[in-house]
Design a protein around this motif. Structure first.
Motif, PDB file in Angstrom:
ATOM      1  N   UNK A   1      79.392  42.106  20.081  1.00 22.99           N
ATOM      2  CA  UNK A   1      80.356  43.060  20.626  1.00 22.99           C
ATOM      3  C   UNK A   1      80.058  44.484  20.184  1.00 22.99           C
ATOM      4  N   UNK A   2      79.530  44.653  18.982  1.00 23.13           N
ATOM      5  CA  UNK A   2      79.227  45.982  18.462  1.00 23.13           C
ATOM      6  C   UNK A   2      77.895  46.529  18.985  1.00 23.13           C
ATOM      7  N   UNK A   3      76.909  45.655  19.162  1.00 26.02           N
ATOM      8  CA  UNK A   3      75.562  46.145  19.437  1.00 26.02           C
ATOM      9  C   UNK A   3      75.133  46.078  20.898  1.00 26.02           C
ATOM     10  N   UNK A   4      75.748  45.228  21.705  1.00 26.44           N
ATOM     11  CA  UNK A   4      75.344  45.125  23.110  1.00 26.44           C
ATOM     12  C   UNK A   4      75.781  46.376  23.866  1.00 26.44           C
ATOM     13  N   UNK A   5      74.899  46.879  24.696  1.00 22.61           N
ATOM     14  CA  UNK A   5      75.237  48.047  25.510  1.00 22.61           C
ATOM     15  C   UNK A   5      76.197  47.632  26.628  1.00 22.61           C
ATOM     16  N   UNK A   6      76.824  48.609  27.250  1.00 25.04           N
ATOM     17  CA  UNK A   6      77.729  48.313  28.355  1.00 25.04           C
ATOM     18  C   UNK A   6      76.987  47.597  29.483  1.00 25.04           C
TER      19      UNK A   6
END
Length: 91
Positions: A42-47
């Motif tokens: 959730x923190x590292x994946x891009x939109x």
């Protein structure tokens, strides 16, 4: 922003699509098994990466809503469909 986990993927779907074991929170990459906590995704994946994952899941389910998500990332969909290994678009 929504993520694939808002669509309640089954362990089988996660493994089929991403080689991810939801229960053990591990990802299989080649011969390695890597711990991947949900919070890290959730923190590292891009939109765009999150949209791509949702589109893949919905397409895997034959859900017509997949088209809505693919429409948000046409460049990535094109790369995915044409399998351009040599031209990567950052996700």
């Amino acid at each position: 922003m929504k993520t694939i986990f808002d669509f309640n993927p089954t362990n089988e779907e996660m493994f089929d699509l991403f080689s991810y074991d939801k229960d053990a929170r591990t990802l299989i990459c080649g011969f390695s098994v890597l711990p991947v906590p949900l919070e890290r995704y959730q923190e590292s994946a891009s939109d765009k990466g999150k949209i791509f994952d949702i589109a893949l899941l919905l397409e895997h389910r034959n859900d017509p809503k997949a088209k809505k998500y693919w429409a948000k990332i046409p460049d990535i969909e094109q790369q995915y469909r044409w399998e351009f290994d040599d031209q990567q678009i950052p996700v």
